[in-house]
Scaffold this motif. Sequence first.
Motif, PDB file in Angstrom:
ATOM      1  N   THR A  89       0.817  -1.213   0.000  1.00 45.69           N
ATOM      2  CA  THR A  89       0.000   0.000   0.000  1.00 45.69           C
ATOM      3  C   THR A  89       0.854   1.268   0.000  1.00 45.69           C
ATOM      4  OG1 THR A  89      -1.691  -1.219   1.232  1.00 45.69           O
ATOM      5  CG2 THR A  89      -1.893   1.167   1.189  1.00 45.69           C
ATOM      6  N   ASP A 123      -7.198  -1.082   3.372  1.00 44.66           N
ATOM      7  CA  ASP A 123      -6.316  -0.053   2.796  1.00 44.66           C
ATOM      8  C   ASP A 123      -5.670  -0.556   1.503  1.00 44.66           C
ATOM      9  OD1 ASP A 123      -6.921   1.655   4.896  1.00 44.66           O
ATOM     10  OD2 ASP A 123      -4.998   1.369   5.931  1.00 44.66           O
ATOM     11  N   ALA A 126      -8.274  -0.598  -1.266  1.00 46.69           N
ATOM     12  CA  ALA A 126      -8.519   0.775  -1.730  1.00 46.69           C
ATOM     13  C   ALA A 126      -7.388   1.245  -2.640  1.00 46.69           C
ATOM     14  CB  ALA A 126      -8.680   1.714  -0.537  1.00 46.69           C
ATOM     15  N   GLN A 129      -7.822  -0.393  -6.051  1.00 46.17           N
ATOM     16  CA  GLN A 129      -8.915   0.259  -6.786  1.00 46.17           C
ATOM     17  C   GLN A 129      -8.510   1.642  -7.278  1.00 46.17           C
ATOM     18  OE1 GLN A 129     -11.792  -0.323  -3.637  1.00 46.17           O
ATOM     19  NE2 GLN A 129     -12.939  -1.754  -4.916  1.00 46.17           N
ATOM     20  N   SER A 130      -7.780   2.376  -6.457  1.00 46.17           N
ATOM     21  CA  SER A 130      -7.404   3.736  -6.852  1.00 46.17           C
ATOM     22  C   SER A 130      -6.377   3.735  -7.987  1.00 46.17           C
ATOM     23  CB  SER A 130      -6.864   4.524  -5.660  1.00 46.17           C
ATOM     24  OG  SER A 130      -5.553   4.120  -5.338  1.00 46.17           O
TER      25      SER A 130
END
Length: 186
Positions: A89, A123, A126, A129-130
């Motif tokens: 991440t 996290d 996300a 996906q981002s």
Amino acid sequence: MKRTTLLAIVMLAFAFTGHAQDTMKKDAAVKAAEPESKVVLDSWNEIGRKLTAMAEDFPEDKYDFKPTPAQRSFAEQLLHAAGSCYYFTDPAMGLKPPADDPKREQYKSKAEVVAFVKKAFADGAAAIQSKGEKGLMTEVDYGPGQKARVLDIAYGIIEHSGEHYGQLVVYYRLAGLVPPESRPKK
């Protein structure tokens, strides 16, 4: 008679072969490959689900169970696996990866460990996906002098988490318990 039978068999074989090829072509046309971002996100979420289920299920009074003194406790294994998510991440989001594993002293209760496991995988999901399809193919800094594609880092952490999932299955068995995934489905 034999010649007629042989001819009929050959004709049937060709008819079935042609039909099978037509069916395969139709199936191939219908089943387009899923986008890589969906495949990696599904894999990420699946290992996150399994580790979260274990974190929620394992008895709190056994959270500090170790198969041998030299090994991590059950809670430390969960914290390590979840903490490793940030090795994906953080670089994916342009940050430096963490320096160390989360410490058990920071997460004293089962509820705190469960919350950390859930947050770490959320996290990561996300971040996947981002980044989107294009962003997963970009290279990022991954330590001093190292670069890696975002997608490759994600798959590496998924594999790493799966390895720790397997270790935690052994912890369950040594503690006389059955892991959630090994229980009969209702």
